[in-house]
Design a protein around this motif. Structure first.
Motif, PDB file in Angstrom:
ATOM      1  N   ARG A   1       0.829  -1.202   0.000  1.00  0.00           N
ATOM      2  CA  ARG A   1       0.000   0.000   0.000  1.00  0.00           C
ATOM      3  C   ARG A   1       0.868   1.260   0.000  1.00  0.00           C
ATOM      4  O   ARG A   1       0.599   2.218  -0.735  1.00  0.00           O
ATOM      5  CB  ARG A   1      -0.927   0.018   1.215  1.00  0.00           C
ATOM      6  CG  ARG A   1      -1.826   1.254   1.282  1.00  0.00           C
ATOM      7  CD  ARG A   1      -2.796   1.184   2.451  1.00  0.00           C
ATOM      8  NE  ARG A   1      -3.724   2.296   2.434  1.00  0.00           N
ATOM      9  CZ  ARG A   1      -3.524   3.461   3.039  1.00  0.00           C
ATOM     10  NH1 ARG A   1      -2.389   3.659   3.714  1.00  0.00           N
ATOM     11  NH2 ARG A   1      -4.407   4.429   2.973  1.00  0.00           N
ATOM     12  N   GLY A   2       1.907   1.270   0.818  1.00  0.00           N
ATOM     13  CA  GLY A   2       2.790   2.427   0.855  1.00  0.00           C
ATOM     14  C   GLY A   2       3.462   2.678  -0.487  1.00  0.00           C
ATOM     15  O   GLY A   2       3.614   3.829  -0.919  1.00  0.00           O
TER      16      GLY A   2
ATOM     17  N   LEU B   1       0.846   4.155  -2.853  1.00  0.00           N
ATOM     18  CA  LEU B   1       0.557   5.547  -2.503  1.00  0.00           C
ATOM     19  C   LEU B   1       1.658   6.484  -2.990  1.00  0.00           C
ATOM     20  O   LEU B   1       1.381   7.571  -3.520  1.00  0.00           O
ATOM     21  CB  LEU B   1       0.389   5.687  -0.986  1.00  0.00           C
ATOM     22  CG  LEU B   1      -0.883   5.127  -0.369  1.00  0.00           C
ATOM     23  CD1 LEU B   1      -0.803   5.195   1.157  1.00  0.00           C
ATOM     24  CD2 LEU B   1      -2.107   5.904  -0.850  1.00  0.00           C
TER      25      LEU B   1
ATOM     26  N   ASP C   1      -0.886  -0.730   9.001  1.00  0.00           N
ATOM     27  CA  ASP C   1      -1.054   0.117   7.820  1.00  0.00           C
ATOM     28  C   ASP C   1       0.169   0.976   7.549  1.00  0.00           C
ATOM     29  O   ASP C   1       1.041   1.166   8.409  1.00  0.00           O
ATOM     30  CB  ASP C   1      -2.284   1.000   7.997  1.00  0.00           C
ATOM     31  CG  ASP C   1      -2.951   1.321   6.668  1.00  0.00           C
ATOM     32  OD1 ASP C   1      -2.392   0.965   5.622  1.00  0.00           O
ATOM     33  OD2 ASP C   1      -4.046   1.928   6.685  1.00  0.00           O
ATOM     34  N   THR C   2       0.210   1.531   6.350  1.00  0.00           N
ATOM     35  CA  THR C   2       1.253   2.493   5.955  1.00  0.00           C
ATOM     36  C   THR C   2       0.586   3.712   5.348  1.00  0.00           C
ATOM     37  O   THR C   2      -0.577   3.690   4.945  1.00  0.00           O
ATOM     38  CB  THR C   2       2.232   1.889   4.932  1.00  0.00           C
ATOM     39  OG1 THR C   2       1.478   1.365   3.813  1.00  0.00           O
ATOM     40  CG2 THR C   2       3.048   0.787   5.529  1.00  0.00           C
ATOM     41  N   GLY C   3       1.326   4.811   5.285  1.00  0.00           N
ATOM     42  CA  GLY C   3       0.805   6.051   4.712  1.00  0.00           C
ATOM     43  C   GLY C   3       1.958   6.890   4.187  1.00  0.00           C
ATOM     44  O   GLY C   3       3.090   6.434   4.080  1.00  0.00           O
TER      45      GLY C   3
END
Length: 334
Positions: A169-170, A173, A325-327
């Motif tokens: 996911r990171g 993004l 999670d990652t962001g």
């Protein structure tokens, strides 16, 4: 009394038997010993710690947890281990740490040692060595005691336990952010050991393709060694004409930025650089780093602690895989 307080010391000081002291300390003498006797024993027992060898010989729980680490664990894993040790200590459990040094024999020795010490559980920060081309399945035969940091690339029953980070996911993004900022020639540097970071590579390919910019195989790069990666990566960048580079480490990204500035490049005007990890140094450099941020040290320690408590039977209904999670953190470098 001696420096190490023993059951015999406490028994002699309080005028009771060692059996009575043991039963009081284990909460099994509520209906046997008088309240004043219990208070006297508990007061004298300050500083007492059970002997782990004696516990093992008596067949009781060892209250030991093993952890196998390696050089690529990084700051996040190291800082989380410090917090985890504090959490285990509050439960009268101790953390033993072994360093595998990317060596199969060393890894196997530690797993065998921890099992021989009757460790309640073993955390494997280190379990993936594709460059060694060695079958390591014999290290994980007692998988019910294991907690993996990141999903293992092993043939194990689905009931194994792990704490994973959504690195894909990171990566997606960051790729989308760079494209939306106007960058079109984006390269991904994934380290110097082929076989690692497959999730990130797959995520990069799929996201760039979905954005209408399918990458060529040459847009993903491995350096020949850690020592040579800066020069080789910048030569690769020049040959491919990238306007943005994604790395999988803040440390690598900052090393690239330092060399780019030495060569007269401006970041991000001439070349954008993005990292991963949100290490404290990412925001302290002259060019503050745009990066993928993962879970906090406390979140990772809490997740590992939950899995350990599930293995030891203290906590129920813990998912077999906890995914964190990652962001994104957007700063100056991209």
């Amino acid at each position: 009394m001696a420096d190490r307080v023993t059951l015999k010391d406490i028994a002699e000081a309080c005028g009771v038997s060692k059996m009575t002291v043991s039963r009081i300390l284990n909460g099994k003498a509520l209906n046997v010993a008088r309240p004043e006797t219990r208070e006297r024993v508990l007061a004298a027992a300050r500083g007492y710690r059970p002997d782990p060898l004696a516990r093992q010989l008596s067949g009781r729980r060892s209250n030991l947890v093993g952890a196998i680490i390696d050089s690529y664990v990084g700051g996040c894993g190291a800082r989380s281990l410090i917090l985890l040790e504090e959490m285990l200590s509050e439960c009268d459990m101790r953390l033993l740490i072994g360093q595998a040094h990317e060596n199969y024999r060393q890894f196997k020795r530690y797993t065998d040692d921890f099992i021989n010490y009757r460790a309640e559980a073993i955390i494997c920060f280190s379990h993936f060595y594709p460059h060694l081309k060695i079958d390591m399945s014999d290290c994980f035969s007692d998988y019910r005691k294991l907690v993996f940091f990141l999903k293992p690339h092993l043939s194990l029953p689905e009931t194994y336990r792990c704490v994973d980070i959504d690195v894909a996911r990171g990566t997606r993004l960051m790729a989308r952010y760079l494209v939306e900022k106007g960058y079109r020639r984006i390269g991904l540097y994934v380290g110097y050991l082929p076989g690692y970071c497959q999730e990130e590579q797959d995520a990069f390919r799929s996201e760039m393709t979905a954005l209408g910019l399918p990458p060529a195989p040459e847009d993903i790069f491995f350096a020949s060694s850690e020592e040579r990666f800066v020069g080789e990566t910048l030569a690769w960048q020049a040959a491919r004409g990238f306007d943005a580079l994604m790395t999988l480490s803040d440390f690598d990204a900052l090393r690239l930025i330092a060399e780019l500035r030495r060569r007269g490049f401006r970041v991000p005007q001439d070349l954008a650089v993005a990292g991963r990890g949100d290490d404290p140094m990412a925001q302290l450099s002259d060019t503050r780093l745009t990066t993928v941020v993962g879970p906090s040290d406390r979140q990772l320690a809490n997740a590992l602690f939950q899995q350990l408590m599930a293995i030891t039977g203290v906590q129920e209904e813990v998912p077999h895989c906890i995914t964190l999670d990652t962001g994104l953190v957007v700063r100056d470098s991209a």
